[in-house]
Design a protein around this motif. Structure first.
Motif, short mmCIF file in Angstrom:
data_model
loop_
_atom_site.label_atom_id
_atom_site.label_comp_id
_atom_site.label_asym_id
_atom_site.label_seq_id
_atom_site.Cartn_x
_atom_site.Cartn_y
_atom_site.Cartn_z
N VAL A 39 4.43 2.77 -6.26
CA VAL A 39 3.24 2.01 -6.64
C VAL A 39 2.89 2.27 -8.10
O VAL A 39 2.50 1.34 -8.82
CB VAL A 39 2.05 2.32 -5.70
CG1 VAL A 39 0.81 1.56 -6.14
CG2 VAL A 39 2.40 1.98 -4.26
N LEU A 40 3.04 3.50 -8.55
CA LEU A 40 2.79 3.81 -9.97
C LEU A 40 3.76 3.04 -10.87
O LEU A 40 3.38 2.61 -11.97
CB LEU A 40 2.88 5.31 -10.21
CG LEU A 40 1.75 6.14 -9.58
CD1 LEU A 40 2.07 7.63 -9.65
CD2 LEU A 40 0.43 5.84 -10.25
N ASP A 41 5.00 2.83 -10.40
CA ASP A 41 5.95 2.00 -11.15
C ASP A 41 5.48 0.55 -11.22
O ASP A 41 5.62 -0.11 -12.26
CB ASP A 41 7.35 2.07 -10.52
CG ASP A 41 8.02 3.43 -10.73
OD1 ASP A 41 7.58 4.19 -11.64
OD2 ASP A 41 8.97 3.73 -9.98
N ILE A 42 4.92 0.05 -10.13
CA ILE A 42 4.36 -1.31 -10.13
C ILE A 42 3.23 -1.41 -11.16
O ILE A 42 3.15 -2.38 -11.91
CB ILE A 42 3.84 -1.70 -8.72
CG1 ILE A 42 5.02 -1.86 -7.75
CG2 ILE A 42 3.01 -2.98 -8.77
CD1 ILE A 42 4.59 -2.07 -6.30
N ILE A 43 2.39 -0.39 -11.22
CA ILE A 43 1.28 -0.38 -12.19
C ILE A 43 1.84 -0.41 -13.61
O ILE A 43 1.37 -1.17 -14.46
CB ILE A 43 0.37 0.84 -11.98
CG1 ILE A 43 -0.36 0.73 -10.64
CG2 ILE A 43 -0.62 0.99 -13.12
CD1 ILE A 43 -1.09 1.99 -10.20
N ASP A 44 2.87 0.41 -13.87
CA ASP A 44 3.46 0.46 -15.21
C ASP A 44 4.13 -0.86 -15.60
O ASP A 44 4.04 -1.29 -16.74
CB ASP A 44 4.47 1.61 -15.31
CG ASP A 44 3.80 2.97 -15.24
OD1 ASP A 44 2.58 3.06 -15.51
OD2 ASP A 44 4.51 3.95 -14.92
#
Length: 144
Positions: A39-44
């Motif tokens: 999910v943090l990759d999606i945010i980035d």
């Protein structure tokens, strides 16, 4: 002749008028570790709105609300630490809290609690049946 005007003020004790209910925040999903990294990759890559859309898949409406109420995951304010990033989307009623350093994401949903009308005061349920317990009889000590 002296005349005085007395103004009477009435205080409403009508139980039908309830105080306004403040909206609350409930946890929809909390992820850490590998799940949160995705999910943090999606945010980035795509921004926090994309993460909110992705995490909203875990919101099952009333079932999610009931689980949050039962498990105590309901808050007056959005829970966050000073190092968290918090994105609040009032249009969809969600708040996203995430932290790259500690590796977690949390999606919360805003809701308004429903207060049920009670026409008569109701005593809280007794816990563990303590009202039925009687003190044990005391013996006079050891007998030989």
């Amino acid at each position: 002749m002296n005349s005085t005007t007395t103004t009477a003020t009435s205080i409403s004790t009508d139980s039908a008028v309830a105080p306004p209910i403040e909206p609350r925040w409930m946890s929809v999903v909390f992820m850490q570790g590998d799940e949160a990294d995705a999910v943090l990759d999606i945010i980035d890559r795509n921004g926090p709105e994309a993460a909110i859309n992705h995490l909203s898949q875990w919101d099952y409406g009333d079932e999610t609300r009931d689980a949050a109420l039962v498990n105590g995951y309901v808050y007056d304010e959005i829970p966050q630490s000073p190092t968290d990033f918090t994105i609040r989307s009032d249009a969809v009623g969600y708040a996203l809290t995430y932290n790259h350093h500690f590796g977690y994401v949390s999606l919360l949903r805003r809701f308004e609690p429903v207060v049920e009308d009670a026409r008569e005061p109701v005593a809280p349920p007794s816990r563990f049946g303590f009202e039925r317990q009687r003190p044990a009889r005391r013996a006079n000590g050891l007998r030989l």
